[in-house]
Enzyme design. Structure first.
Site, PDB file in Angstrom:
ATOM      1  N   LYS A   1      -0.494  13.064   1.207  1.00  0.00           N
ATOM      2  CA  LYS A   1      -0.776  12.389  -0.062  1.00  0.00           C
ATOM      3  C   LYS A   1      -1.650  13.255  -0.965  1.00  0.00           C
ATOM      4  O   LYS A   1      -2.466  14.031  -0.489  1.00  0.00           O
ATOM      5  CB  LYS A   1      -1.496  11.059   0.212  1.00  0.00           C
ATOM      6  CG  LYS A   1      -0.632  10.080   0.969  1.00  0.00           C
ATOM      7  CD  LYS A   1      -1.390   8.820   1.337  1.00  0.00           C
ATOM      8  CE  LYS A   1      -2.453   9.064   2.370  1.00  0.00           C
ATOM      9  NZ  LYS A   1      -3.052   7.819   2.897  1.00  0.00           N
TER      10      LYS A   1
ATOM     11  N   THR B   1      -9.643   2.003  -7.271  1.00  0.00           N
ATOM     12  CA  THR B   1      -8.543   2.466  -6.412  1.00  0.00           C
ATOM     13  C   THR B   1      -8.806   2.147  -4.945  1.00  0.00           C
ATOM     14  O   THR B   1      -8.272   2.814  -4.064  1.00  0.00           O
ATOM     15  CB  THR B   1      -8.357   3.988  -6.575  1.00  0.00           C
ATOM     16  OG1 THR B   1      -9.627   4.610  -6.321  1.00  0.00           O
ATOM     17  CG2 THR B   1      -7.882   4.351  -7.954  1.00  0.00           C
TER      18      THR B   1
ATOM     19  N   GLY C   1      -8.166   0.941  -1.533  1.00  0.00           N
ATOM     20  CA  GLY C   1      -6.981   0.487  -0.795  1.00  0.00           C
ATOM     21  C   GLY C   1      -5.672   1.163  -1.145  1.00  0.00           C
ATOM     22  O   GLY C   1      -4.606   0.709  -0.715  1.00  0.00           O
ATOM     23  N   THR C   2      -5.720   2.274  -1.884  1.00  0.00           N
ATOM     24  CA  THR C   2      -4.451   2.944  -2.246  1.00  0.00           C
ATOM     25  C   THR C   2      -3.701   3.432  -1.007  1.00  0.00           C
ATOM     26  O   THR C   2      -2.482   3.290  -0.920  1.00  0.00           O
ATOM     27  CB  THR C   2      -4.690   4.159  -3.170  1.00  0.00           C
ATOM     28  OG1 THR C   2      -5.735   4.964  -2.607  1.00  0.00           O
ATOM     29  CG2 THR C   2      -5.064   3.750  -4.572  1.00  0.00           C
ATOM     30  N   GLY C   3      -4.441   4.022  -0.071  1.00  0.00           N
ATOM     31  CA  GLY C   3      -3.787   4.572   1.130  1.00  0.00           C
ATOM     32  C   GLY C   3      -3.137   3.467   1.955  1.00  0.00           C
ATOM     33  O   GLY C   3      -2.007   3.619   2.437  1.00  0.00           O
ATOM     34  N   CYS C   4      -3.835   2.346   2.097  1.00  0.00           N
ATOM     35  CA  CYS C   4      -3.292   1.222   2.868  1.00  0.00           C
ATOM     36  C   CYS C   4      -2.050   0.668   2.170  1.00  0.00           C
ATOM     37  O   CYS C   4      -1.041   0.358   2.820  1.00  0.00           O
ATOM     38  CB  CYS C   4      -4.329   0.109   3.015  1.00  0.00           C
ATOM     39  SG  CYS C   4      -5.816   0.645   3.885  1.00  0.00           S
TER      40      CYS C   4
END
Ligand SMILES: Nc1ncnc2c1ncn2[C@@H]1O[C@H](COP(=O)(O)OP(=O)(O)OP(=O)(O)O)[C@@H](O)[C@H]1O
Ligand SMILES: Cc1ncc(CO)c(N)n1
Length: 286
Positions: free
Chosen positions: A186, A222, A224-227
């Protein structure tokens, strides 16, 4: 649509094995919101309880490994799952429990998000748990979704060595050696106006990377973007999508959620998970 017993046809089933975020933006809560928005039946196995808000993580309590195993058996022994994602796995025992269940129930469509720290830098997985994840879980994964710091930790190189697009493509390829069938590296932590995620496949030795680009949105909220990304991929896989199509859809889902993000508390606020379903009705100014 009705099934053979005259009921409504069931949606695809997606399971998250992750930690609870009391603030509601990341972890189990963010994953279940994402599943709901993408039309799959969402299920959860809670691995840890965090006391967490927009300012950071205040406390962590791992769930006992037996209780993690019991949740896995309850869900998978009865309902089953078309795809699974893992997030925060706080101990080596929790990693082993997840890996054992993936094997025992023959789960092919596994997304492993190698979560290491929260946005405030608080460690969510201890070093030994992270090592166990690399050894036991990554070889079972259809897709691993590291960010740049996680990639650097896995490869044992400094983050500054994974900066340019060429360096990031090389890092994504190198990460295939941990055994997942795909790696999505990412780009949230990289620099530049573009937010570029790089997808490589073990089937061609990573020789034909897919570049998943998009504008870097100037948003503060932002959390929680990865989750959201890994659970959106999981939802698409549960519905039968191929890995690349699932990643592209997930990236678009997260971009919409970031564009519509909003403040919660005094720190880093939340994604707007419903923005995708609302078809871009939120432009971030609300
Ligand atoms: N400012 C941004 N604008 C557009 N897309 C973004 C932005 N920040 C992150 N993304 C996208 O969000 C997804 C998650 O990436 P990111 O690198 O932020 O994950 P992460 O570091 O694991 O998240 P977290 O901080 O929640 O653990 C990726 O698809 C990335 O491209
Ligand atoms: C429980 C949990 N999992 C993952 C993350 C990563 O964003 C977080 N902040 N909290």
């Amino acid at each position: 649509m009705t099934d053979s017993r005259g009921g409504r046809a069931a949606p695809p089933r997606a399971l998250t094995i992750a930690g609870s975020d009391s603030g509601g933006g990341a972890g189990i809560q963010g994953d279940l919101k994402t599943f709901q928005e993408l039309g799959v039946h969402g299920m959860s196995v809670v691995t840890a309880i965090t006391a967490q808000n927009s300012l950071g993580v205040q406390r962590i309590a791992p769930v006992a490994p037996e209780l993690i195993e019991a949740q896995l058996d309850s869900v998978l022994g009865d309902i089953g799952a078309d795809a699974v994602k893992t997030g925060m796995l706080p101990t080596p025992e929790s990693v082993a429990a997840a890996a054992a269940a993936v094997r025992r129930y023959g789960l092919e469509r596994l997304v492993v998000d190698p979560v290491r720290t929260a946005k405030d830098g608080r460690r969510l997985m201890a070093g030994e748990a992270f090592e166990a994840l690399a050894e036991l879980l990554l070889p079972l994964a259809e897709l691993a979704t590291p960010n740049v710091p996680e990639a650097a930790a896995l490869l044992g190189v400094p983050e500054r060595d994974i900066r340019t697009v060429d360096e990031r493509v090389d890092a994504a390829k190198a990460l295939l050696s941990f055994g997942s069938r795909h790696v999505l590296l990412k780009g949230g932590h990289a620099e530049g106006d573009e937010c570029l995620d790089i997808l490589v496949a073990a089937s061609d030795g990573g020789r034909r990377p897919a570049l998943l680009g998009g504008p870097r949105l100037a948003r503060r909220h932002t959390h929680g973007t990865g989750c959201a990304l890994s659970s959106a991929v999981c939802a698409a896989l549960a519905g039968g999508a191929a890995a690349e199509a699932a990643c592209r859809e997930a990236k678009a889902f997260v971009a919409a959620a970031i564009a519509g993000s909003y403040p919660t508390g005094a720190g880093v606020g939340s994604l707007r998970h419903e923005a995708w379903r609302a078809g871009g009705a939120f432009d971030g100014r609300r």
